[in-house]
Design a protein around this motif. Sequence first.
Motif, PDB file in Angstrom:
ATOM      1  N   ARG A 127      20.644  19.245  -9.954  1.00  0.00           N
ATOM      2  CA  ARG A 127      20.597  18.531  -8.710  1.00  0.00           C
ATOM      3  C   ARG A 127      20.495  17.141  -9.074  1.00  0.00           C
ATOM      4  O   ARG A 127      19.573  16.607  -9.685  1.00  0.00           O
ATOM      5  N   ALA A 128      21.583  16.388  -8.920  1.00  0.00           N
ATOM      6  CA  ALA A 128      21.699  14.682  -9.229  1.00  0.00           C
ATOM      7  C   ALA A 128      20.776  14.145  -8.090  1.00  0.00           C
ATOM      8  O   ALA A 128      20.922  14.470  -6.818  1.00  0.00           O
ATOM      9  N   GLU A 129      20.004  13.206  -8.660  1.00  0.00           N
ATOM     10  CA  GLU A 129      19.135  12.188  -7.825  1.00  0.00           C
ATOM     11  C   GLU A 129      20.134  11.017  -7.747  1.00  0.00           C
ATOM     12  O   GLU A 129      20.055  10.312  -6.564  1.00  0.00           O
ATOM     13  N   ARG A 130      20.948  10.555  -8.543  1.00  0.00           N
ATOM     14  CA  ARG A 130      21.597   9.605  -8.824  1.00  0.00           C
ATOM     15  C   ARG A 130      22.738   9.568  -9.706  1.00  0.00           C
ATOM     16  O   ARG A 130      22.834  10.582 -10.598  1.00  0.00           O
ATOM     17  N   ILE A 131      23.749   9.049  -9.538  1.00  0.00           N
ATOM     18  CA  ILE A 131      25.153   8.937 -10.294  1.00  0.00           C
ATOM     19  C   ILE A 131      25.393   7.498 -10.601  1.00  0.00           C
ATOM     20  O   ILE A 131      25.444   6.656  -9.544  1.00  0.00           O
ATOM     21  N   TYR A 132      26.117   7.377 -11.549  1.00  0.00           N
ATOM     22  CA  TYR A 132      26.601   6.018 -12.099  1.00  0.00           C
ATOM     23  C   TYR A 132      27.941   6.190 -12.461  1.00  0.00           C
ATOM     24  O   TYR A 132      28.603   7.207 -13.009  1.00  0.00           O
ATOM     25  N   VAL A 133      28.751   5.387 -11.631  1.00  0.00           N
ATOM     26  CA  VAL A 133      30.227   5.622 -11.647  1.00  0.00           C
ATOM     27  C   VAL A 133      30.787   4.313 -11.807  1.00  0.00           C
ATOM     28  O   VAL A 133      30.509   3.297 -10.981  1.00  0.00           O
ATOM     29  N   GLY A 134      31.379   4.004 -13.090  1.00  0.00           N
ATOM     30  CA  GLY A 134      31.684   2.515 -13.671  1.00  0.00           C
ATOM     31  C   GLY A 134      30.353   1.961 -13.855  1.00  0.00           C
ATOM     32  O   GLY A 134      29.519   2.316 -14.392  1.00  0.00           O
ATOM     33  N   ASP A 135      30.130   0.770 -13.236  1.00  0.00           N
ATOM     34  CA  ASP A 135      29.075  -0.115 -13.406  1.00  0.00           C
ATOM     35  C   ASP A 135      28.210   0.100 -12.202  1.00  0.00           C
ATOM     36  O   ASP A 135      27.380  -0.711 -11.959  1.00  0.00           O
ATOM     37  N   LYS A 136      28.576   1.104 -11.116  1.00  0.00           N
ATOM     38  CA  LYS A 136      27.871   1.129 -10.055  1.00  0.00           C
ATOM     39  C   LYS A 136      26.791   2.322  -9.957  1.00  0.00           C
ATOM     40  O   LYS A 136      27.148   3.267 -10.481  1.00  0.00           O
ATOM     41  N   LYS A 137      25.427   1.987  -9.524  1.00  0.00           N
ATOM     42  CA  LYS A 137      24.651   2.989  -9.223  1.00  0.00           C
ATOM     43  C   LYS A 137      24.647   3.662  -7.791  1.00  0.00           C
ATOM     44  O   LYS A 137      24.495   2.837  -7.031  1.00  0.00           O
ATOM     45  N   PHE A 138      24.470   4.751  -7.711  1.00  0.00           N
ATOM     46  CA  PHE A 138      24.458   5.440  -6.165  1.00  0.00           C
ATOM     47  C   PHE A 138      23.339   6.448  -6.052  1.00  0.00           C
ATOM     48  O   PHE A 138      23.300   7.451  -6.927  1.00  0.00           O
ATOM     49  N   GLU A 139      22.370   6.073  -5.364  1.00  0.00           N
ATOM     50  CA  GLU A 139      21.299   6.964  -5.156  1.00  0.00           C
ATOM     51  C   GLU A 139      21.633   8.064  -4.175  1.00  0.00           C
ATOM     52  O   GLU A 139      22.372   7.714  -3.124  1.00  0.00           O
ATOM     53  N   LEU A 140      21.275   9.435  -4.533  1.00  0.00           N
ATOM     54  CA  LEU A 140      21.897  10.463  -3.620  1.00  0.00           C
ATOM     55  C   LEU A 140      20.713  11.173  -2.819  1.00  0.00           C
ATOM     56  O   LEU A 140      21.035  11.966  -1.785  1.00  0.00           O
ATOM     57  N   ARG A 141      19.616  10.774  -3.041  1.00  0.00           N
ATOM     58  CA  ARG A 141      18.452  11.668  -2.462  1.00  0.00           C
ATOM     59  C   ARG A 141      18.234  10.667  -1.012  1.00  0.00           C
ATOM     60  O   ARG A 141      18.552   9.804  -0.669  1.00  0.00           O
TER      61      ARG A 141
END
Length: 117
Positions: free
Chosen positions: A103-117
């Motif tokens: 289960r992802a808490e955060r994902i990094y796409v390119g140079d951006k971080k996305f908090e998923l919780r």
Amino acid sequence: MVLSGNLPLFLLVPLSVALSVLHHGWANYDQTKTLDYTGLVEELTYENPHGMLKMQHEDNMWTVVLAPTSRMESRGLTEDMIQPGDSVRVVGYPHKEVKDEMRAERIYVGDKKFELR
């Protein structure tokens, strides 16, 4: 007794239980073990109740459970930002019983971080 839509009440309870079993409960993930993997996206499913992606990390194909699409979009992560073949970094927790699922808490796409919780 019959509910609107002609669904008998005695079928409603078993149906709701069956649907709840199909949903990934967060209690099934071991929050004492944090995983931090970078890998190539093989497949992306961007739909509710939550998104999922398949990610190749070393010799394993991981199933990564993401947040609901509405949450991802409200935090700036849209479906077109991740494509098969893209490299992503995922931080999350392993499933307690299902091998190679997290289960992802955060994902990094390119140079951006996305908090998923």
